[in-house]
Design an enzyme around this catalytic site. Structure first.
Site, PDB file in Angstrom:
ATOM      1  N   LYS A   1      -9.849   1.121  -1.881  1.00 16.50           N
ATOM      2  CA  LYS A   1      -9.558   0.590  -0.731  1.00 16.50           C
ATOM      3  C   LYS A   1     -11.421   0.564  -0.388  1.00 16.50           C
ATOM      4  CE  LYS A   1      -7.936   0.463   3.548  1.00 16.50           C
ATOM      5  NZ  LYS A   1      -6.422   1.733   5.111  1.00 16.50           N
TER       6      LYS A   1
ATOM      7  N   CYS B   1      -3.928  -3.309   3.652  1.00 11.57           N
ATOM      8  CA  CYS B   1      -4.097  -3.187   5.134  1.00 11.57           C
ATOM      9  C   CYS B   1      -5.332  -3.001   6.215  1.00 11.57           C
ATOM     10  CB  CYS B   1      -3.311  -1.819   5.128  1.00 11.57           C
ATOM     11  SG  CYS B   1      -2.440  -1.504   7.056  1.00 11.57           S
TER      12      CYS B   1
ATOM     13  N   GLU C   1       1.344  -0.928   0.059  1.00 14.72           N
ATOM     14  CA  GLU C   1       0.118   0.060  -0.071  1.00 14.72           C
ATOM     15  C   GLU C   1       1.125   1.081   0.530  1.00 14.72           C
ATOM     16  OE1 GLU C   1      -3.266   1.642   3.072  1.00 14.72           O
ATOM     17  OE2 GLU C   1      -1.492   0.947   3.421  1.00 14.72           O
TER      18      GLU C   1
END
Length: 567
Positions: free
Chosen positions: A386, A437, A326
């Site tokens: 995301k 994440c 990321e």
């Protein structure tokens, strides 16, 4: 024979022989009030002796609060990077002792102390770069969920088979914490501390709720076993109901974990894939990790070119695909041709599809935390945005209010927006599921990728803003639990570490050090079988919540009947 005279109003009763008169004389005798030093000392000693029970009673009031606080500390110590998963069992046993038979208000207070003892040290990394106020506020708010669970556990502790209901109440509290507020914060689920534990196979049965339930149930069962033993010593009898509850509360979770072992397999079902994870590192720690323009991107491109050189020399195998972390491109490659050129050069050199993490800044609207599928000779062909962006990190709720407590909110000048599509990339014929994440903490965010066909999972992350704290190890443990939960290999590429490659049985086969440029190359099994946890989805959590609700309802009904009986 003369009758004895009764003492009348004017008559005096004669004293019995050998005893002093108990009557009150008309004239009081003068009594000496002189106290000798010896008498004074004896009186002081007696006073001190009499005060001891009161001092002991005052001290005893702090025993249960201290035990509740200690139970939370033990829970924290059971989490990575310490391999002390088993401390969760005495933690729940101690919590059970603290809450057993308590009033509801006391249960709430004791639960809050346990929550603070657990979450304050566990979440200290949230204040790594922004000061203690956000950390303390987050821990104080999240501890309220543990307090509510403490209240519920106190309520059900008087029921038969109370350890089952108490463990269900704990999972109900975790379920609520994972959903509210602002989309929830499931960090610190008990399951995430069990990556090295004997109960881990249960993750494949019913996901993190079943795994966490088993740990809590076993801990409460241990306390019940101690309580039954003490009852036996006091009364000489063994109550069958509590004895059975204690025995089964310990044996069922352990037996279930052993029975679930066949679900944990790393045998390849769809062949294997050779995968590479790149850790380029960052030029500096903290919030300014990307303050040197393009430096983070250049670091990752340089490591990728090094890997390409080793592949060409025959010292490393050719990867089927390459995974960057990321934010591995610290500038938007769509808006900056120089960034696009750097990525293209690295991807063409390694001759493999590469997943690149970047912050995309469209002309209008919110920012996007995006993973880009970059093909050699073709450029970007697919993206994943995301879906669960982090509150107070990637966007700021109630900005004007939060600014009063911490000016760092203005560092997030433009909020990120969530994506809507499930992330699965086809990389050289392998379906790779993407969870960026923070998303690894949410059951649904990982499960969705598997139900959409993912044969392998990846969790690209950027932990540079949290320094050398325990955060990265806690997150790595989540990925190990996810590997067993869905029986998939998991690749975790991180900008600054710890990056790792995990097999479907949760074993880490390769990992990096923190803040060290590196790359990993491993052959991993590909699998398509869905575990019961994948197929059942949220059903196990819903059933455990129903167990908790049933126990709370039963306890409430008994309390109402008892109140009516007294009145």
């Amino acid at each position: 024979m003369a009758r004895p005279r009764k003492a009348g109003r004017g008559a005096r009763a004669r004293p019995l022989p050998g005893r002093a008169s108990t009557g009150t004389p008309r004239t009081l005798r003068k009594v000496s009030t002189t106290i000798t030093p010896e008498a004074a000392g004896a009186a002081d000693d007696a006073s001190a002796t009499d005060d001891r029970p009161r001092r002991f009673a005052r001290a005893a009031r702090f025993v249960r609060p201290g035990a509740a606080l200690l139970s939370g500390v033990l829970l924290y110590l059971s989490f990575p990077p310490r391999p002390l998963w088993w401390l969760a069992l005495p933690a729940f046993a101690l919590l059970g002792w603290s809450l057993y038979g308590r009033r509801l208000r006391a249960g709430f207070g004791l639960g809050y102390l346990a929550g603070l003892g657990f979450l304050l040290p566990l979440l200290v990394w949230t204040g790594e770069e922004v000061g203690p106020v956000p950390w303390l506020a987050l821990a104080a708010i999240e501890a309220l969920f543990v307090a509510a669970a403490g209240l519920g556990i106190a309520a059900v502790s008087r029921l038969p088979w109370w350890p089952v209901f108490a463990a269900g109440v704990w999972i109900l509290g975790e379920a609520a914490r994972a959903r509210v507020p602002f989309g929830g914060f499931p960090w610190g689920k008990i399951a995430f501390g069990q990556a090295d534990g004997v109960f881990l196979p249960l993750a494949a049965v019913g996901g993190t709720p079943v795994l966490g339930f088993a740990v809590a149930l076993c801990g409460f069962g241990l306390y019940e076993a101690v309580r039954v033993f003490r009852l036996h010593r006091a009364t000489g009898t063994v109550p069958r109901g509590p004895l059975a509850a204690a025995a089964l509360s310990v044996l069922v979770p352990v037996t279930g974990a052993v029975a679930a072992l066949p679900l944990v397999s790393d045998a390849p079902e769809d062949g294997t894939a050779t995968v590479a994870a790149i850790q380029g590192n960052v030029p500096r720690l903290g919030l300014d990790f990307n303050s040197q323009r393009r430096q983070v991107l250049d670091n990752h491109a340089a490591r990728t070119r090094e890997l390409a050189a080793e592949v060409k020399a025959g010292t490393k195998p050719q990867p089927d695909f390459v995974l960057w972390p990321e934010n591995s491109s610290d500038i938007d490659p769509y808006a900056n041709p120089d960034a696009a050129a750097v990525i293209e050069g690295a991807v063409d050199a390694v001759k493999a599809p590469t997943v690149v993490g970047a912050v995309i800044a469209p002309p209008t609207g919110k920012l996007r935390n995006t993973l880009i599928q970059w093909e050699p000779g073709r450029g970007p062909v697919a993206t994943y945005d995301k879906r669960h962006v982090q509150p107070f990190g990637e966007y700021i709720p109630m900005r004007s209010v939060v600014r009063l407590f911490n000016s760092n909110v203005d560092r997030v000048a433009r909020d990120f927006g969530p994506g809507t599509e499930v992330g699965v990339f086809d990389l050289a014929g392998t379906k790779v599921g993407l969870a960026t994440c923070y998303e690894a903490a949410f059951d649904w965010a990982v499960r969705d990728t598997v139900t959409h066909g993912a044969q392998l999972l990846t969790v690209p992350s950027n932990n540079a803003t949290f320094g050398r704290s325990e955060m990265t190890y806690q997150q790595l443990a989540m990925s190990r639990v996810r590997a067993v939960e869905h029986s998939r290999s998991v690749v975790v590429p991180v900008t600054s570490g710890v990056s790792a490659i995990i097999r479907p049985d949760g074993e880490i086969v390769s990992r990096t050090a923190m803040f060290t440029p590196d790359y990993l190359v491993e052959e991993v099994p590909l699998r398509s079988t869905r575990t019961p946890a994948t197929r059942l989805g949220t059903l196990p959590e819903a059933l455990l919540a129903a167990v908790a609700a049933g126990g709370l309802g039963w306890a409430a009904a008994r309390a109402v009947r008892a109140r009516r009986a007294r009145s």
